[in-house]
Scaffold this motif. Structure first.
Motif, PDB file in Angstrom:
ATOM      1  N   VAL A 110       0.887  -1.169   0.000  1.00 57.68           N
ATOM      2  CA  VAL A 110       0.000   0.000   0.000  1.00 57.68           C
ATOM      3  C   VAL A 110       0.921   1.214   0.000  1.00 57.68           C
ATOM      4  O   VAL A 110       1.544   1.521   1.016  1.00 57.68           O
ATOM      5  N   PRO A 111       1.045   1.913  -1.136  1.00 59.34           N
ATOM      6  CA  PRO A 111       2.003   3.011  -1.231  1.00 59.34           C
ATOM      7  C   PRO A 111       1.647   4.202  -0.337  1.00 59.34           C
ATOM      8  O   PRO A 111       0.493   4.605  -0.235  1.00 59.34           O
ATOM      9  N   ASP A 112       2.680   4.731   0.293  1.00 58.33           N
ATOM     10  CA  ASP A 112       2.555   5.956   1.074  1.00 58.33           C
ATOM     11  C   ASP A 112       2.381   7.112   0.094  1.00 58.33           C
ATOM     12  O   ASP A 112       3.165   7.240  -0.851  1.00 58.33           O
ATOM     13  N   PRO A 113       1.378   7.992   0.277  1.00 57.07           N
ATOM     14  CA  PRO A 113       1.225   9.129  -0.630  1.00 57.07           C
ATOM     15  C   PRO A 113       2.343  10.165  -0.475  1.00 57.07           C
ATOM     16  O   PRO A 113       2.504  11.028  -1.331  1.00 57.07           O
ATOM     17  N   VAL A 114       3.123  10.059   0.605  1.00 62.90           N
ATOM     18  CA  VAL A 114       4.225  10.989   0.857  1.00 62.90           C
ATOM     19  C   VAL A 114       5.542  10.256   0.618  1.00 62.90           C
ATOM     20  O   VAL A 114       5.747   9.151   1.124  1.00 62.90           O
ATOM     21  N   THR A 115       6.431  10.869  -0.165  1.00 64.53           N
ATOM     22  CA  THR A 115       7.752  10.276  -0.372  1.00 64.53           C
ATOM     23  C   THR A 115       8.827  11.286   0.002  1.00 64.53           C
ATOM     24  O   THR A 115       8.620  12.481  -0.215  1.00 64.53           O
ATOM     25  N   PRO A 116       9.948  10.886   0.578  1.00 65.55           N
ATOM     26  CA  PRO A 116      10.215   9.509   0.942  1.00 65.55           C
ATOM     27  C   PRO A 116       9.334   9.062   2.114  1.00 65.55           C
ATOM     28  O   PRO A 116       8.959   9.872   2.955  1.00 65.55           O
ATOM     29  N   ALA A 121       3.107   3.780   9.496  1.00 60.86           N
ATOM     30  CA  ALA A 121       1.868   3.196   8.980  1.00 60.86           C
ATOM     31  C   ALA A 121       2.093   2.573   7.600  1.00 60.86           C
ATOM     32  O   ALA A 121       1.361   1.669   7.200  1.00 60.86           O
ATOM     33  N   TYR A 122       3.106   3.040   6.872  1.00 55.72           N
ATOM     34  CA  TYR A 122       3.432   2.516   5.543  1.00 55.72           C
ATOM     35  C   TYR A 122       4.799   1.830   5.525  1.00 55.72           C
ATOM     36  O   TYR A 122       4.966   0.803   4.878  1.00 55.72           O
ATOM     37  N   ALA A 123       5.782   2.431   6.175  1.00 51.10           N
ATOM     38  CA  ALA A 123       7.142   1.889   6.206  1.00 51.10           C
ATOM     39  C   ALA A 123       7.244   0.936   7.384  1.00 51.10           C
ATOM     40  O   ALA A 123       7.614   1.316   8.495  1.00 51.10           O
ATOM     41  N   ASN A 124       6.854  -0.305   7.138  1.00 43.10           N
ATOM     42  CA  ASN A 124       6.856  -1.336   8.172  1.00 43.10           C
ATOM     43  C   ASN A 124       7.036  -2.697   7.502  1.00 43.10           C
ATOM     44  O   ASN A 124       6.828  -2.834   6.293  1.00 43.10           O
ATOM     45  N   LEU A 161      20.985  -3.723  -0.560  1.00 45.46           N
ATOM     46  CA  LEU A 161      21.625  -3.894   0.746  1.00 45.46           C
ATOM     47  C   LEU A 161      21.934  -2.514   1.304  1.00 45.46           C
ATOM     48  O   LEU A 161      22.464  -1.651   0.596  1.00 45.46           O
ATOM     49  N   HIS A 162      21.600  -2.333   2.594  1.00 47.62           N
ATOM     50  CA  HIS A 162      21.791  -1.038   3.261  1.00 47.62           C
ATOM     51  C   HIS A 162      22.823  -1.147   4.378  1.00 47.62           C
ATOM     52  O   HIS A 162      23.161  -2.234   4.833  1.00 47.62           O
ATOM     53  N   GLU A 163      23.214  -0.001   4.863  1.00 48.54           N
ATOM     54  CA  GLU A 163      24.292   0.162   5.835  1.00 48.54           C
ATOM     55  C   GLU A 163      24.038  -0.480   7.202  1.00 48.54           C
ATOM     56  O   GLU A 163      24.965  -0.924   7.872  1.00 48.54           O
ATOM     57  N   HIS A 164      22.785  -0.524   7.654  1.00 45.90           N
ATOM     58  CA  HIS A 164      22.481  -1.102   8.966  1.00 45.90           C
ATOM     59  C   HIS A 164      21.032  -1.590   9.005  1.00 45.90           C
ATOM     60  O   HIS A 164      20.297  -1.424   8.036  1.00 45.90           O
ATOM     61  N   HIS A 165      20.647  -2.170  10.113  1.00 46.02           N
ATOM     62  CA  HIS A 165      19.267  -2.659  10.273  1.00 46.02           C
ATOM     63  C   HIS A 165      18.268  -1.515  10.123  1.00 46.02           C
ATOM     64  O   HIS A 165      18.602  -0.348  10.302  1.00 46.02           O
ATOM     65  N   THR A 166      17.030  -1.878   9.835  1.00 51.94           N
ATOM     66  CA  THR A 166      15.985  -0.914   9.509  1.00 51.94           C
ATOM     67  C   THR A 166      15.409  -0.257  10.763  1.00 51.94           C
ATOM     68  O   THR A 166      15.087  -0.927  11.735  1.00 51.94           O
ATOM     69  N   HIS A 167      15.255   1.066  10.698  1.00 50.94           N
ATOM     70  CA  HIS A 167      14.654   1.833  11.797  1.00 50.94           C
ATOM     71  C   HIS A 167      13.123   1.718  11.741  1.00 50.94           C
ATOM     72  O   HIS A 167      12.538   1.519  10.684  1.00 50.94           O
ATOM     73  N   THR A 168      12.486   1.911  12.889  1.00 51.35           N
ATOM     74  CA  THR A 168      11.027   1.786  12.969  1.00 51.35           C
ATOM     75  C   THR A 168      10.325   3.019  13.528  1.00 51.35           C
ATOM     76  O   THR A 168       9.105   3.108  13.452  1.00 51.35           O
ATOM     77  N   ALA A 169      11.048   3.975  14.085  1.00 49.28           N
ATOM     78  CA  ALA A 169      10.431   5.140  14.739  1.00 49.28           C
ATOM     79  C   ALA A 169       9.839   6.110  13.715  1.00 49.28           C
ATOM     80  O   ALA A 169      10.322   6.204  12.581  1.00 49.28           O
ATOM     81  N   GLY A 171       9.217   9.200  11.446  1.00 48.00           N
ATOM     82  CA  GLY A 171      10.177  10.111  10.863  1.00 48.00           C
ATOM     83  C   GLY A 171      11.436   9.451  10.343  1.00 48.00           C
ATOM     84  O   GLY A 171      12.205  10.047   9.609  1.00 48.00           O
ATOM     85  N   GLU A 172      11.678   8.181  10.735  1.00 46.39           N
ATOM     86  CA  GLU A 172      12.824   7.432  10.230  1.00 46.39           C
ATOM     87  C   GLU A 172      12.453   5.992   9.891  1.00 46.39           C
ATOM     88  O   GLU A 172      13.312   5.207   9.500  1.00 46.39           O
ATOM     89  N   ALA A 173      11.189   5.644  10.009  1.00 43.25           N
ATOM     90  CA  ALA A 173      10.744   4.277   9.726  1.00 43.25           C
ATOM     91  C   ALA A 173      11.129   3.879   8.305  1.00 43.25           C
ATOM     92  O   ALA A 173      10.972   4.657   7.366  1.00 43.25           O
ATOM     93  N   GLY A 174      11.661   2.686   8.180  1.00 39.95           N
ATOM     94  CA  GLY A 174      12.043   2.166   6.878  1.00 39.95           C
ATOM     95  C   GLY A 174      13.441   2.544   6.434  1.00 39.95           C
ATOM     96  O   GLY A 174      13.952   1.976   5.479  1.00 39.95           O
ATOM     97  N   THR A 175      14.082   3.474   7.124  1.00 42.10           N
ATOM     98  CA  THR A 175      15.428   3.866   6.716  1.00 42.10           C
ATOM     99  C   THR A 175      16.451   2.901   7.310  1.00 42.10           C
ATOM    100  O   THR A 175      16.258   2.353   8.393  1.00 42.10           O
ATOM    101  N   ALA A 176      17.538   2.705   6.560  1.00 45.82           N
ATOM    102  CA  ALA A 176      18.584   1.789   7.011  1.00 45.82           C
ATOM    103  C   ALA A 176      19.959   2.268   6.564  1.00 45.82           C
ATOM    104  O   ALA A 176      20.855   1.481   6.325  1.00 45.82           O
TER     105      ALA A 176
END
Length: 191
Positions: A110-116, A121-124, A161-169, A171-176
């Motif tokens: 389900v695509p987030d209407p806001v990118t990035p 709710a979307y980046a999980n 492949l990303h630099e580290h494990h994925t964040h969940t908080a 404002g940073e959810a989905g970033t790695a």
């Protein structure tokens, strides 16, 4: 290289990631299996490294995507990476290229209407494919993700492949962190 459903079953079972994939019926989508060796980012290869110190040229990955009765299982096994290190990995919408951003954003059911997308709710891990792993002393790591949906021919074209494990908080959810390497993989699920 793509292989048969039997090969996918053997890979998944050997990795200890699933007991048995969905039965192969003529109407069932076939699995996707890619075996890649990372090459320099300017090589034009299907799998490239952007940071050879963390994903060396010649490091390998096996990526398997198998439709199962509950959705899709995506599995990853890597070899030759930096030992005893955390990595994140996600399915992205675009193919790989010489620029790490060529792969585009994460694939979302389900695509987030806001990118990035950094809204939990979307980046999980239920809406995206997250394959966080930690390599062992030999630089080998594996991960699997089971999601309750299928790709159904939607754009999903690489595993990054990303630099580290994925964040969940928020404002940073989905970033790695930085994009270290990319393998073009045609995630489809279309019979």
């Amino acid at each position: 290289m793509r292989r048969s459903i039997a090969f996918a079953a053997v890979v998944l079972c050997a990795l200890g990631l699933v007991a048995q994939p969905a039965a192969a019926h003529s109407s069932e989508p076939l699995p996707v299996v890619e075996v890649v060796s990372y090459q320099p980012s300017d090589s034009g290869a299907e799998a490239v490294t952007y940071d050879p110190s963390l994903v060396p040229v010649g490091a390998t990955a096996v990526v398997v995507s198998v439709p199962v009765s509950v959705g899709t299982v995506v599995a990853l096994q890597v070899r030759g990476l930096e030992p005893n290190r955390e990595y994140g990995a996600h399915v992205h919408v675009g193919s790989c290229g010489p620029d790490p951003m060529t792969a585009g954003p994460h694939f979302q059911n389900v695509p987030d209407p806001v990118t990035p997308s950094t809204d939990p709710a979307y980046a999980n891990p239920e809406n995206e494919v997250w394959l966080d792993l930690t390599t062992n002393a030999l630089g080998i790591g594996k991960a699997a993700s089971t999601v309750s949906w299928r790709f159904d021919g939607r754009p999903a074209a690489s595993l990054v492949l990303h630099e580290h494990h994925t964040h969940t908080a928020p404002g940073e959810a989905g970033t790695a962190g930085s994009r270290l390497a990319c393998a073009s993989v045609p995630f489809r699920d279309v019979p």
